[in-house]
Scaffold this motif. Structure first.
Motif, PDB file in Angstrom:
ATOM      1  N   GLY A 159      -3.682   9.063 -16.603  1.00  0.00           N
ATOM      2  CA  GLY A 159      -3.987   7.977 -15.682  1.00  0.00           C
ATOM      3  C   GLY A 159      -2.790   7.083 -15.391  1.00  0.00           C
ATOM      4  O   GLY A 159      -1.759   7.158 -16.052  1.00  0.00           O
ATOM      5  N   VAL A 160      -2.966   6.234 -14.397  1.00  0.00           N
ATOM      6  CA  VAL A 160      -1.899   5.352 -13.933  1.00  0.00           C
ATOM      7  C   VAL A 160      -2.387   3.904 -13.971  1.00  0.00           C
ATOM      8  O   VAL A 160      -3.474   3.598 -13.486  1.00  0.00           O
ATOM      9  CB  VAL A 160      -1.493   5.716 -12.481  1.00  0.00           C
ATOM     10  CG1 VAL A 160      -0.437   4.762 -11.947  1.00  0.00           C
ATOM     11  CG2 VAL A 160      -1.003   7.152 -12.395  1.00  0.00           C
ATOM     12  N   TYR A 161      -1.558   3.045 -14.542  1.00  0.00           N
ATOM     13  CA  TYR A 161      -1.803   1.594 -14.528  1.00  0.00           C
ATOM     14  C   TYR A 161      -0.835   0.985 -13.536  1.00  0.00           C
ATOM     15  O   TYR A 161       0.383   1.105 -13.700  1.00  0.00           O
ATOM     16  CB  TYR A 161      -1.604   1.023 -15.929  1.00  0.00           C
ATOM     17  CG  TYR A 161      -1.679  -0.490 -16.039  1.00  0.00           C
ATOM     18  CD1 TYR A 161      -2.688  -1.218 -15.424  1.00  0.00           C
ATOM     19  CD2 TYR A 161      -0.737  -1.189 -16.788  1.00  0.00           C
ATOM     20  CE1 TYR A 161      -2.757  -2.607 -15.555  1.00  0.00           C
ATOM     21  CE2 TYR A 161      -0.807  -2.569 -16.938  1.00  0.00           C
ATOM     22  CZ  TYR A 161      -1.818  -3.268 -16.314  1.00  0.00           C
ATOM     23  OH  TYR A 161      -1.886  -4.641 -16.438  1.00  0.00           O
ATOM     24  N   ILE A 162      -1.375   0.363 -12.498  1.00  0.00           N
ATOM     25  CA  ILE A 162      -0.559  -0.301 -11.484  1.00  0.00           C
ATOM     26  C   ILE A 162      -0.706  -1.797 -11.713  1.00  0.00           C
ATOM     27  O   ILE A 162      -1.784  -2.352 -11.552  1.00  0.00           O
ATOM     28  CB  ILE A 162      -1.009   0.082 -10.063  1.00  0.00           C
ATOM     29  CG1 ILE A 162      -0.839   1.589  -9.850  1.00  0.00           C
ATOM     30  CG2 ILE A 162      -0.228  -0.724  -9.026  1.00  0.00           C
ATOM     31  CD1 ILE A 162      -1.442   2.113  -8.562  1.00  0.00           C
ATOM     32  N   CYS A 163       0.387  -2.418 -12.111  1.00  0.00           N
ATOM     33  CA  CYS A 163       0.382  -3.858 -12.409  1.00  0.00           C
ATOM     34  C   CYS A 163       1.258  -4.566 -11.384  1.00  0.00           C
ATOM     35  O   CYS A 163       2.482  -4.386 -11.364  1.00  0.00           O
ATOM     36  CB  CYS A 163       0.902  -4.098 -13.825  1.00  0.00           C
ATOM     37  SG  CYS A 163       0.869  -5.840 -14.303  1.00  0.00           S
ATOM     38  N   ILE A 164       0.627  -5.363 -10.550  1.00  0.00           N
ATOM     39  CA  ILE A 164       1.342  -6.160  -9.562  1.00  0.00           C
ATOM     40  C   ILE A 164       1.472  -7.545 -10.166  1.00  0.00           C
ATOM     41  O   ILE A 164       0.482  -8.232 -10.416  1.00  0.00           O
ATOM     42  CB  ILE A 164       0.585  -6.179  -8.219  1.00  0.00           C
ATOM     43  CG1 ILE A 164       0.451  -4.738  -7.716  1.00  0.00           C
ATOM     44  CG2 ILE A 164       1.271  -7.084  -7.212  1.00  0.00           C
ATOM     45  CD1 ILE A 164      -0.620  -4.527  -6.693  1.00  0.00           C
ATOM     46  N   LYS A 167       0.814  -1.217   0.000  1.00  0.00           N
ATOM     47  CA  LYS A 167       0.000   0.000   0.000  1.00  0.00           C
ATOM     48  C   LYS A 167       0.846   1.265   0.000  1.00  0.00           C
ATOM     49  O   LYS A 167       0.490   2.241  -0.641  1.00  0.00           O
ATOM     50  CB  LYS A 167      -1.032  -0.023   1.114  1.00  0.00           C
ATOM     51  CG  LYS A 167      -0.629   0.519   2.430  1.00  0.00           C
ATOM     52  CD  LYS A 167      -1.793   0.413   3.399  1.00  0.00           C
ATOM     53  CE  LYS A 167      -1.727   1.496   4.420  1.00  0.00           C
ATOM     54  NZ  LYS A 167      -2.849   1.484   5.329  1.00  0.00           N
ATOM     55  N   GLU A 168       1.979   1.276   0.685  1.00  0.00           N
ATOM     56  CA  GLU A 168       2.832   2.466   0.697  1.00  0.00           C
ATOM     57  C   GLU A 168       3.415   2.741  -0.687  1.00  0.00           C
ATOM     58  O   GLU A 168       3.537   3.897  -1.090  1.00  0.00           O
ATOM     59  CB  GLU A 168       3.951   2.314   1.720  1.00  0.00           C
ATOM     60  CG  GLU A 168       3.456   2.436   3.145  1.00  0.00           C
ATOM     61  CD  GLU A 168       4.577   2.345   4.158  1.00  0.00           C
ATOM     62  OE1 GLU A 168       5.730   2.712   3.825  1.00  0.00           O
ATOM     63  OE2 GLU A 168       4.295   1.913   5.282  1.00  0.00           O
ATOM     64  N   GLN A 169       3.754   1.685  -1.416  1.00  0.00           N
ATOM     65  CA  GLN A 169       4.317   1.867  -2.753  1.00  0.00           C
ATOM     66  C   GLN A 169       3.294   2.441  -3.731  1.00  0.00           C
ATOM     67  O   GLN A 169       3.649   3.230  -4.595  1.00  0.00           O
ATOM     68  CB  GLN A 169       4.870   0.542  -3.315  1.00  0.00           C
ATOM     69  CG  GLN A 169       6.152   0.080  -2.674  1.00  0.00           C
ATOM     70  CD  GLN A 169       5.923  -0.721  -1.400  1.00  0.00           C
ATOM     71  OE1 GLN A 169       4.795  -0.981  -1.004  1.00  0.00           O
ATOM     72  NE2 GLN A 169       6.999  -1.090  -0.744  1.00  0.00           N
ATOM     73  N   ILE A 170       2.042   2.027  -3.611  1.00  0.00           N
ATOM     74  CA  ILE A 170       1.049   2.518  -4.572  1.00  0.00           C
ATOM     75  C   ILE A 170       0.376   3.806  -4.129  1.00  0.00           C
ATOM     76  O   ILE A 170      -0.192   4.517  -4.950  1.00  0.00           O
ATOM     77  CB  ILE A 170       0.001   1.436  -4.934  1.00  0.00           C
ATOM     78  CG1 ILE A 170      -0.918   1.110  -3.772  1.00  0.00           C
ATOM     79  CG2 ILE A 170       0.679   0.192  -5.492  1.00  0.00           C
ATOM     80  CD1 ILE A 170      -2.103   0.255  -4.155  1.00  0.00           C
ATOM     81  N   ALA A 171       0.445   4.126  -2.825  1.00  0.00           N
ATOM     82  CA  ALA A 171      -0.240   5.318  -2.308  1.00  0.00           C
ATOM     83  C   ALA A 171       0.225   6.592  -3.006  1.00  0.00           C
ATOM     84  O   ALA A 171      -0.569   7.519  -3.200  1.00  0.00           O
ATOM     85  CB  ALA A 171      -0.039   5.436  -0.802  1.00  0.00           C
TER      86      ALA A 171
END
Length: 169
Positions: free
Chosen positions: A148-153, A36-40
């Motif tokens: 926009g942002v794409y967050i891919c885990i 969560k800290e990395q994506i916040a």
């Protein structure tokens, strides 16, 4: 045997059956608290967030509890979407949609953030006749706002994933 199961990841029947059998939430990879800290730094509380391939993960609920209340979650298994609608019925602003992420019904540029936790990996592992990662990334790009942002885990190493991202516009 594992490869045979993974090739079924493109089948809605596989996922419906899995979600009917497994009643407990299943977290692919890590829990939200671990990243969560990395994506916040990429999220604002007012963002319109799309969680693609949500399954029955707690990710959308965890985001909601953290104050990101404009979360839409989609999966192409109607079984899991109905399960999640019921599980989260008191969270009125959460949306749950049955969608094939190869062809989403959302308008262009309708989300500030798209979060993908393991979904691209499942598509890459799926049957080549039904799973098209390039199409999914084009759809992600289409529904994201220009800034926009794409967050891919992903479990994949950068050298095994970067080609997919570099092909997308």
């Amino acid at each position: 045997n594992t490869r045979r199961i993974m090739s079924q990841y493109g089948s809605v029947e596989y996922w419906n059956e899995r979600y009917m059998k497994d009643t407990d939430a299943f977290e692919w990879y890590n829990q939200y608290a671990s990243f969560k800290e990395q994506i916040a730094k990429y999220l604002k509380k007012e963002d319109r967030i799309l969680n693609i391939g949500c399954g029955d993960s707690n990710l959308s609920e965890d985001l909601y509890r953290d104050g990101y209340t404009n979360v839409t979650s989609c999966d192409y298994s109607p079984v899991v979407i109905n399960k999640m609608k019921e599980r989260c019925s008191e969270k009125m602003s959460m949306k749950w949609d049955v969608e094939d992420i190869h062809h989403m019904s959302y308008p262009d540029e309708s989300f500030d953030v798209v979060i993908d936790k393991g979904t691209l990996d499942a598509i890459i592992c799926g049957d080549e006749a039904t799973c098209f990662p390039d199409k999914v990334l084009l759809e992600v790009n289409r529904v994201l706002k220009k800034d926009g942002v794409y967050i891919c885990i992903t479990f994949g190493m950068p050298e095994n994933r970067m080609d997919y991202f570099q092909k997308s516009p």
